[in-house]
Design an enzyme around this catalytic site. Structure first.
Site, PDB file in Angstrom:
ATOM      1  N   TYR A  43      50.708  99.626  57.288  1.00 35.91           N
ATOM      2  CA  TYR A  43      51.491 100.018  56.110  1.00 35.91           C
ATOM      3  C   TYR A  43      52.914 100.447  56.476  1.00 35.91           C
ATOM      4  O   TYR A  43      53.759 100.616  55.593  1.00 35.91           O
ATOM      5  CB  TYR A  43      50.806 101.149  55.323  1.00 35.91           C
ATOM      6  CG  TYR A  43      49.362 100.894  54.961  1.00 35.91           C
ATOM      7  CD1 TYR A  43      48.831  99.602  54.950  1.00 35.91           C
ATOM      8  CD2 TYR A  43      48.504 101.939  54.630  1.00 35.91           C
ATOM      9  CE1 TYR A  43      47.497  99.374  54.642  1.00 35.91           C
ATOM     10  CE2 TYR A  43      47.177 101.717  54.309  1.00 35.91           C
ATOM     11  CZ  TYR A  43      46.683 100.436  54.334  1.00 35.91           C
ATOM     12  OH  TYR A  43      45.356 100.225  54.026  1.00 35.91           O
ATOM     13  N   HIS A 101      40.909  98.246  61.668  1.00 38.03           N
ATOM     14  CA  HIS A 101      41.334  97.835  60.323  1.00 38.03           C
ATOM     15  C   HIS A 101      40.604  96.581  59.856  1.00 38.03           C
ATOM     16  O   HIS A 101      40.165  96.504  58.704  1.00 38.03           O
ATOM     17  CB  HIS A 101      42.854  97.617  60.310  1.00 38.03           C
ATOM     18  CG  HIS A 101      43.468  97.678  58.959  1.00 38.03           C
ATOM     19  ND1 HIS A 101      44.741  98.138  58.739  1.00 38.03           N
ATOM     20  CD2 HIS A 101      42.991  97.337  57.729  1.00 38.03           C
ATOM     21  CE1 HIS A 101      45.019  98.079  57.441  1.00 38.03           C
ATOM     22  NE2 HIS A 101      43.966  97.597  56.810  1.00 38.03           N
TER      23      HIS A 101
HETATM   24  P1  NAP Z   1      44.224 100.470  44.038  1.00 37.56           P
HETATM   25  O1  NAP Z   1      44.188 101.878  44.495  1.00 37.56           O
HETATM   26  O2  NAP Z   1      43.016  99.869  43.439  1.00 37.56           O
HETATM   27  O3  NAP Z   1      45.385 100.236  42.974  1.00 37.56           O
HETATM   28  C1  NAP Z   1      46.677 100.721  43.160  1.00 37.56           C
HETATM   29  C2  NAP Z   1      47.488 100.257  41.950  1.00 37.56           C
HETATM   30  O4  NAP Z   1      46.927 100.833  40.771  1.00 37.56           O
HETATM   31  C3  NAP Z   1      48.933 100.679  42.017  1.00 37.56           C
HETATM   32  O5  NAP Z   1      49.706  99.638  41.468  1.00 37.56           O
HETATM   33  C4  NAP Z   1      48.980 101.908  41.122  1.00 37.56           C
HETATM   34  O6  NAP Z   1      50.241 102.038  40.494  1.00 37.56           O
HETATM   35  C5  NAP Z   1      47.940 101.584  40.082  1.00 37.56           C
HETATM   36  N1  NAP Z   1      47.321 102.790  39.532  1.00 37.56           N
HETATM   37  C6  NAP Z   1      46.943 103.900  40.191  1.00 37.56           C
HETATM   38  N2  NAP Z   1      46.383 104.777  39.354  1.00 37.56           N
HETATM   39  C7  NAP Z   1      46.419 104.221  38.115  1.00 37.56           C
HETATM   40  C8  NAP Z   1      46.013 104.653  36.844  1.00 37.56           C
HETATM   41  N3  NAP Z   1      45.435 105.837  36.674  1.00 37.56           N
HETATM   42  N4  NAP Z   1      46.206 103.812  35.789  1.00 37.56           N
HETATM   43  C9  NAP Z   1      46.784 102.608  35.962  1.00 37.56           C
HETATM   44  N5  NAP Z   1      47.184 102.136  37.163  1.00 37.56           N
HETATM   45  C10 NAP Z   1      47.006 102.941  38.230  1.00 37.56           C
HETATM   46  O7  NAP Z   1      44.672  99.502  45.229  1.00 37.56           O
HETATM   47  P2  NAP Z   1      45.059  99.622  46.766  1.00 37.56           P
HETATM   48  O8  NAP Z   1      46.338 100.339  46.955  1.00 37.56           O
HETATM   49  O9  NAP Z   1      44.922  98.259  47.308  1.00 37.56           O
HETATM   50  O10 NAP Z   1      43.858 100.466  47.416  1.00 37.56           O
HETATM   51  C11 NAP Z   1      43.904 101.860  47.628  1.00 37.56           C
HETATM   52  C12 NAP Z   1      44.088 102.204  49.088  1.00 37.56           C
HETATM   53  O11 NAP Z   1      43.082 101.611  49.900  1.00 37.56           O
HETATM   54  C13 NAP Z   1      45.370 101.673  49.702  1.00 37.56           C
HETATM   55  O12 NAP Z   1      46.511 102.361  49.245  1.00 37.56           O
HETATM   56  C14 NAP Z   1      45.056 101.800  51.163  1.00 37.56           C
HETATM   57  O13 NAP Z   1      45.179 103.150  51.587  1.00 37.56           O
HETATM   58  C15 NAP Z   1      43.611 101.340  51.187  1.00 37.56           C
HETATM   59  N6  NAP Z   1      43.435  99.886  51.488  1.00 37.56           N
HETATM   60  C16 NAP Z   1      42.755  99.548  52.613  1.00 37.56           C
HETATM   61  C17 NAP Z   1      42.545  98.211  52.934  1.00 37.56           C
HETATM   62  C18 NAP Z   1      41.774  97.851  54.178  1.00 37.56           C
HETATM   63  O14 NAP Z   1      41.789  96.672  54.578  1.00 37.56           O
HETATM   64  N7  NAP Z   1      41.101  98.790  54.796  1.00 37.56           N
HETATM   65  C19 NAP Z   1      43.011  97.196  52.088  1.00 37.56           C
HETATM   66  C20 NAP Z   1      43.695  97.572  50.939  1.00 37.56           C
HETATM   67  C21 NAP Z   1      43.886  98.917  50.637  1.00 37.56           C
HETATM   68  P3  NAP Z   1      51.201 103.318  40.684  1.00 37.56           P
HETATM   69  O15 NAP Z   1      51.647 103.352  42.094  1.00 37.56           O
HETATM   70  O16 NAP Z   1      52.292 103.035  39.698  1.00 37.56           O
HETATM   71  O17 NAP Z   1      50.426 104.560  40.318  1.00 37.56           O
END
Ligand code: NAP
Length: 267
Positions: A43, A101
């Site tokens: 990240y 990862h």
């Molecule tokens: P997510 O948490 O499912 O979605 C994030 C998105 O949803 C952002 O655009 C955010 O916008 C929006 N959001 C957040 N809260 C909301 C709400 N209450 N209502 C409407 N929209 C909302 O997706 P993600 O970032 O992919 O996953 C979360 C975390 O998992 C990552 O940040 C990372 O730390 C981890 N991750 C790990 C891997 C892996 O391979 N291990 C892969 C992907 C992700 P705003 O910013 O505008 O709030």
């Protein structure tokens, strides 16, 4: 038991935000009550996440801090070197959770995993964790590691419920951490989720998070602005049996993270 204690909802930090937004958002999340922060070498924001922890009113010792070794850094010398670099960027002496990862690119279980064990033995890493593994790859990793696997992180939400990996986690005593628990926002208009949300007068994002918590899954939504507190408030939303049955009978499947990176779990 691995000794890893995770609060019901954590805070994810993957995205295109500027450095200042990350620092302020991590600080805001901790001040709002989050105590589990998830970052990764991939990240490129570990320095900003570390600054956010220091900017908050919360002591480092109260935070469960997780980072992940990039798939290109999984040769043993690189695991050792880049983990130390991650600690320097984060400004900490150790991390609570260090993940593989993805089991891809430079991942070689026979050499990668002993390097994780060594970091664990040295006290630089409290808990060894894995991400994006299949059951077969989890079996293999567990047979090589001395340290217990404390958590397995995969994409998981109502349209990708990961039943097999949840059962595996329960059987083997590690936590299932859900990334993209909101499907990156792409699943939030699903009619079943909307119906449950309307019934409780909450958002569909809160329904997704409460669904995870009800199933002993630890979601780590990424959020900025008012979404930070909205998502944490899902801990006080209690879904009833009918709500959970309705969500669990959704048959559509959607995977939002599908990079061409190597083997990963499939339902
Ligand atoms: P997510 O948490 O499912 O979605 C994030 C998105 O949803 C952002 O655009 C955010 O916008 C929006 N959001 C957040 N809260 C909301 C709400 N209450 N209502 C409407 N929209 C909302 O997706 P993600 O970032 O992919 O996953 C979360 C975390 O998992 C990552 O940040 C990372 O730390 C981890 N991750 C790990 C891997 C892996 O391979 N291990 C892969 C992907 C992700 P705003 O910013 O505008 O709030």
């Amino acid at each position: 038991m691995t000794g890893l204690e995770l609060p019901p909802i954590g805070y994810g930090t993957s995205g295109d935000e500027t450095d200042a937004v990350w620092t302020d958002s991590v600080a805001a999340a901790l001040d709002a009550g989050y105590r589990h922060v998830d970052t990764a070498q991939m990240y490129e924001n570990e320095a900003q996440v570390g600054a956010g922890i220091r900017q908050s009113s919360v002591d480092r010792s109260e935070v469960v801090l997780a980072t992940k070794v990039h798939p290109t850094n999984l040769a043993p010398d690189d695991v050792r070197r880049t983990t130390r670099e991650s600690l320097d960027r984060l400004g900490v002496d150790s991390v609570d959770m260090l993940y593989v990862h993805w089991p891809a690119r430079a991942y070689d279980p026979e050499t990668t995993l002993p390097a994780f064990d060594a970091l664990h033995d040295e006290g630089l890493v409290d808990h060894v964790c894995l991400s994006n593994f299949t059951p077969a790859l989890l079996d293999e990793a567990r047979s090589i590691l001395d340290a217990p696997v404390a958590a397995h992180q995969v994409e998981c939400h109502p349209l990708l419920p990961q039943r097999e990996l949840r059962a595996y986690a329960e059987q083997h005593g590690h936590r299932l951490v859900a990334y993209s628990p909101l499907g990156r926002g792409q699943i939030l208009d699903h009619p079943v989720l909307a119906e449950v949300a309307a019934k409780h007068d909450v958002s569909t994002a809160q329904v997704c998070l409460a669904w995870a918590v009800a199933h002993d899954i630890v979601p780590i939504p990424k959020a900025t602005g008012t979404h930070i507190t909205e998502n944490l408030a899902a801990t006080s939303l209690s879904l009833d049996t009918a709500d959970l049955a309705a969500i669990d009978s959704i048959e559509e499947r959607q995977r939002v993270i599908d990079p061409d990176i190597g083997p990963w779990n499939r339902e």
